[in-house]
Design an enzyme around this catalytic site. Structure first.
Site, PDB file in Angstrom:
ATOM      1  N   THR A   1       7.840   0.652   6.801  1.00 24.24           N
ATOM      2  CA  THR A   1       7.798  -0.732   7.263  1.00 24.24           C
ATOM      3  C   THR A   1       7.579  -1.654   6.066  1.00 24.24           C
ATOM      4  O   THR A   1       6.982  -1.260   5.061  1.00 24.24           O
ATOM      5  CB  THR A   1       6.673  -0.968   8.288  1.00 24.24           C
ATOM      6  OG1 THR A   1       5.408  -0.820   7.640  1.00 24.24           O
ATOM      7  CG2 THR A   1       6.778   0.022   9.442  1.00 24.24           C
TER       8      THR A   1
ATOM      9  N   SER B   1       3.361   3.006   7.148  1.00 22.37           N
ATOM     10  CA  SER B   1       3.192   1.727   7.842  1.00 22.37           C
ATOM     11  C   SER B   1       2.317   0.764   7.051  1.00 22.37           C
ATOM     12  O   SER B   1       1.256   1.143   6.537  1.00 22.37           O
ATOM     13  CB  SER B   1       2.570   1.957   9.217  1.00 22.37           C
ATOM     14  OG  SER B   1       2.238   0.736   9.833  1.00 22.37           O
ATOM     15  N   ASP B   2       2.767  -0.483   6.967  1.00 18.24           N
ATOM     16  CA  ASP B   2       1.916  -1.556   6.451  1.00 18.24           C
ATOM     17  C   ASP B   2       0.685  -1.677   7.334  1.00 18.24           C
ATOM     18  O   ASP B   2       0.729  -1.377   8.537  1.00 18.24           O
ATOM     19  CB  ASP B   2       2.671  -2.894   6.490  1.00 18.24           C
ATOM     20  CG  ASP B   2       3.425  -3.144   5.197  1.00 18.24           C
ATOM     21  OD1 ASP B   2       3.112  -2.491   4.192  1.00 18.24           O
ATOM     22  OD2 ASP B   2       4.320  -3.999   5.205  1.00 18.24           O
ATOM     23  N   LYS B   3      -0.405  -2.127   6.736  1.00 19.89           N
ATOM     24  CA  LYS B   3      -1.614  -2.359   7.523  1.00 19.89           C
ATOM     25  C   LYS B   3      -1.568  -3.717   8.208  1.00 19.89           C
ATOM     26  O   LYS B   3      -1.625  -3.817   9.432  1.00 19.89           O
ATOM     27  CB  LYS B   3      -2.858  -2.267   6.634  1.00 19.89           C
ATOM     28  CG  LYS B   3      -4.169  -2.575   7.366  1.00 19.89           C
ATOM     29  CD  LYS B   3      -5.363  -2.508   6.453  1.00 19.89           C
ATOM     30  CE  LYS B   3      -5.402  -3.683   5.503  1.00 19.89           C
ATOM     31  NZ  LYS B   3      -5.665  -4.981   6.188  1.00 19.89           N
TER      32      LYS B   3
END
Length: 834
Positions: free
Chosen positions: A564, A312-314
């Site tokens: 993502t 996941s992107d932050k």
């Protein structure tokens, strides 16, 4: 117009299109041109409904039914003929209706995935559907956009365009003002204004970019289910062949035998399978759409069920993407507002960039920007990692400003002043950046040129993007579902560790460049890297090529990975991932590459999508077990009964009635309540085949027992016996749905949906009326009907216990198999030559 645009000056193009580049078209002009040129999309040739309906009368299975109908007419079996024709039209109607509903749902999804465009109209910049663009519209093209129409570039430095999908060129092409950018190509870098010269069918390539690709392609899971269909067809045909040979030996009439064999084969072949697949997938896509997750590839719904790692992107996914400006740190800036003003001048409000908006929001006086004119603007890109603008002030002076990654800005200033002269500044800035990072802040460096054109470092702007309130809970929830969430961020390690710690993800965050330091080819990582990637909680300072390598490394370790992304450079990783997810606010290019497009921020939608995918998997699994069970039960019983007893245990009409009654509740499976598996699920064919075969053989035993009791003990004649067996097969078949729909006790939650329960009750009510009233069959007493129901209910309980026993044995054998493989591996390792 679009074919001539590249060969004529910009002024002539604008004049021919009757538009001013600084004001755009008016609403009235747009309406007139939309009426003249039509919407900016290609007209799809849709098959006429009646032709689509007739298509269901053409193919191997319809041919078999039609031959059976002809043979019934030749033999003057009029009741058989009527029922066969009813079956033929019923199958066609069900298939047509389900395909129509699926195609309608897909059209709705495509509309939600439609391209958007930033357009200048009535002197105001706004966002609109690309389908509403007309020749003469002034649009802004930015990095990550799929170019929505044929355009001529009119203002800006350059636009790097990927035309590979259209022209086959492997490298992006740099385009400048006056050149043409074609519909469907992707803006890789840069930012320019353009005027639309051609739309819809009038574009150079005659088409626009298509986001919903492969919606009709077959996934691994669907292939497995279709393999089951092939298995059932071959099994049915083999048993029918045995039946024909035995009956021919006994001197049965050829035409009647062929007719009966065809009807028996058709009833056993999964005619409704394509409809069940399309309905289940479409229902799932509609549910996800309501959750604000748009599916661009239907088969990805099934792949989501097996995801065990989510990268996941932050920013914007784990965090709120609502940047807050902290206390500025001054170096050469006069005061804090001067520093914020310089950073604001290096921003562009109409781009809607979160960082730009946060910086400009830090101005005490928004009107301060009115005294300056932005003559030229260089947008941010992942390579240069900064923005730059050329500014003129109200006194006629001019200067440049730049903001971006602090190290990049320091390098820019050092180039003018000298590295040694900047040593102390670098050390001080580095310490401040590290301190901010440990608190979760990302930092921007800001610089400005003096009258001589030399750059000066003005200071640092800390920005904080707080975690989403639901992120920690969602990550924990994902862990309960057997999904490990790994953070992937372009920020430095300290920021990644701080945010990961706040979210309970673990602080084992590795810099991507360190992770891939010993890899000759990032896109083909070695086996040791896969083990390392598995152990890390997340990755910082990540570039797009690192994302691709991380996914490949995890997939090499037999993980199903979701990733993502939001940028044009994320597209390769999104394509490589088992499920690519474009987050809310993603670029058109990222959306085009993704399987799932989120329209709401955060991870919770992804976890909900995984849950829905696992529900769909359970429905498909239940359908597969039920369908194999029924074929085994009916085909083996029919063939053995005719060989042993020498007569047809049910008539051809009864077989057709069974097939018709079975189709209705099968359709209701798509909306059934299902148990949610707490772990990722994958297709295990041996489990399905084993369970279905055992249940089918139990069904053969129970049917033979009833046949023996009715014929031997009660001396019931053949005609009444056939009705009893027909009713028993109808009731027991549908009760098997209750058994097959769950791996637990049939009485455990979740209970069958009202739709499935109602469909079964309704069809069994019809079956009881057929048997009791003697519609097309020999009537039997209502007392017999009650006894048959009681008999089937008892056997349903037996089947449920058999099912639980078989699943227990399968689990034990599975664990024993794993232990055996583990011991074998240890043995081989210990005996390996040193």
């Amino acid at each position: 117009m679009n074919q001539e645009a590249e060969s004529q000056p910009i002024e002539e193009t604008l004049s021919a299109l009757k538009v001013e580049s600084d004001t755009g078209l008016t609403d009235a002009e747009v309406a007139l041109r939309l009426a003249e040129y039509g919407p900016n999309r290609l007209q799809e040739e849709k098959q006429r409904p009646w032709l689509l309906f007739l298509g269901y009368f053409w193919g191997p299975i319809p041919w078999m039914i039609e031959v059976a109908a002809v043979l019934s007419a030749v033999n003057r079996h009029w009741p058989d003929l009527i029922i066969i024709l009813v079956m033929l039209f019923f199958n066609a109607a069900v298939g047509f209706w389900q395909e129509y509903k699926a195609s309608t749902a897909l059209e709705a999804l495509k509309k939600q995935l439609a391209l958007r465009a930033r357009v200048l109209r009535n002197n105001i910049w706004l966002e609109t559907d690309a389908a509403g663009l007309v020749p003469g519209d002034i649009i802004r093209l930015r990095m990550g956009d799929i170019i929505p129409a044929d355009t001529q570039l009119i203002e800006g430095d350059y636009l790097s365009v990927d035309q590979s999908a259209l022209t086959g060129e492997s490298l992006p092409v740099d385009k400048k003002a006056g050149e043409v950018a074609y519909s469907g190509s992707i803006a890789k870098q840069g930012e320019m204004l353009a005027v639309v010269t051609g739309t819809g069918a009038n574009t150079y390539f005659g088409r626009t970019a298509k986001l919903v690709e492969g919606a009709q392609s077959v996934s691994h899971f669907q292939k497995a289910v279709l393999q089951i269909g092939d298995y059932l067809i071959y099994l049915s045909l083999a048993l029918v062949a045995i039946l024909v040979l035995v009956q021919l030996e006994r001197g049965a009439p050829l035409f009647e035998l062929i007719q009966f064999a065809l009807i028996l084969a058709v009833a056993s072949i999964p005619v409704a399978m394509p409809a069940v697949l399309s309905v289940t997938m479409t229902v799932g896509a509609q549910v996800l759409s309501n959750m604000q997750a748009i599916v661009s590839r239907l088969e990805s719904i099934e792949e989501m069920a097996g995801i065990d790692i989510l990268c996941s992107d932050k920013t914007g996914t784990l965090t709120q993407n609502k940047l807050t400006l902290g206390e500025p740190v001054l170096f050469e800036a006069v005061d804090a507002q001067a520093l914020v003003l310089a950073a604001s001048l290096a921003s562009k409000k109409e781009n809607g960039d979160a960082i730009d908006l946060a910086v400009m929001g830090g101005l005490n006086d928004a009107d301060a920007l009115a005294s300056y004119t932005q003559k030229h603007f260089m947008p941010f890109d992942p390579v240069h990692k900064r923005t730059e603008a050329e500014i003129s002030d109200s006194q006629g002076g001019s200067f440049s400003v730049s903001k971006g990654a602090p190290q990049v800005i320091l390098d820019l200033v050092s180039h003018d002043i000298g590295y040694d002269a900047m040593r102390d500044v670098r050390e001080k800035a580095g310490a401040l950046i590290d301190d901010f990072a440990t608190k979760g802040y990302r930092t921007l460096g800001v610089a400005r040129t003096d009258a001589g054109g030399h750059w000066h470092f003005l200071g640092l702007l800390p920005l904080f993007d707080p975690p989403r309130p639901d992120s920690a809970e969602t990550i924990a929830h994902a862990g309960e579902h057997g999904i490990m969430v790994k953070m992937v961020t372009g920020d430095n390690v300290a920021i990644g560790r701080e945010i990961a710690g706040q979210l309970g993800m673990g602080k084992n965050i590795c810099p991507a460049d360190e992770l891939f330091a010993n890899e000759a080819n990032i896109t083909s990582p070695g086996p040791e890297l896969g083990k390392r990637v598995e152990q890390e909680d997340g990755f910082a300072q990540v570039f797009p090529e690192h994302k691709y390598g991380i996914i490949k490394a995890l997939q090499a370790r037999d993980h199903l990975v979701a990733m993502t992304g939001d940028g044009v450079n994320d597209a390769p990783a999104l394509k490589q991932a088992d499920v690519g997810i474009a987050v809310s606010g993603a670029t058109d290019a990222a959306r085009a590459a993704a399987d799932l497009i989120l329209t709401a921020p955060g991870l919770s939608v992804i976890v909900s999508a995984v849950e829905e995918a696992r529900h769909i998997f359970e429905r498909m699994n239940s359908y597969a077990i039920y369908r194999i069970t029924e074929t085994v039960r009916i085909m083996i019983f029919m063939v053995l009964a005719m060989i042993i007893y020498g007569f047809y245990p049910i008539t051809a009409v009864m077989i057709i009635l069974l097939a018709l009654l079975n189709d209705i509740p099968i359709m209701a499976i798509a909306g059934d309540n299902t148990w949610l598996d707490p772990k990722p699920v994958r297709w295990k064919m041996h489990r399905v085949l084993t369970m279905a075969t055992v249940l089918g053989l139990v069904g053969v035993v129970e049917t033979f027992l009833l046949l023996s009791i009715a014929s031997t003990w009660f001396g019931i004649d053949q005609a009444h016996l056939q009705t009893i067996i027909f009713l028993k097969l109808s009731i027991a078949g549908h009760l098997t749905l209750f058994v097959a729909r769950t791996r637990h006790s049939m009485f455990s939650r979740p209970h069958p949906s009202a739709l499935l329960f109602g469909a079964i009750l309704a069809t069994q009510g019809v079956a009881a009326l057929i048997a009791g009233m003697g519609w097309l069959v020999t009537p039997i007493p209502w007392a017999y009907i009650g006894l048959i129901w009681g008999y089937c209910l008892i056997w349903m309980l037996i089947e449920d216990q058999v099912k639980l026993f078989v699943y227990k044995q399968l689990e034990l054998s599975g664990s024993r198999h794993k232990r055996f493989i583990s011991l074998l591996g240890q043995s081989l390792h210990s005996h390996r030559p040193r």
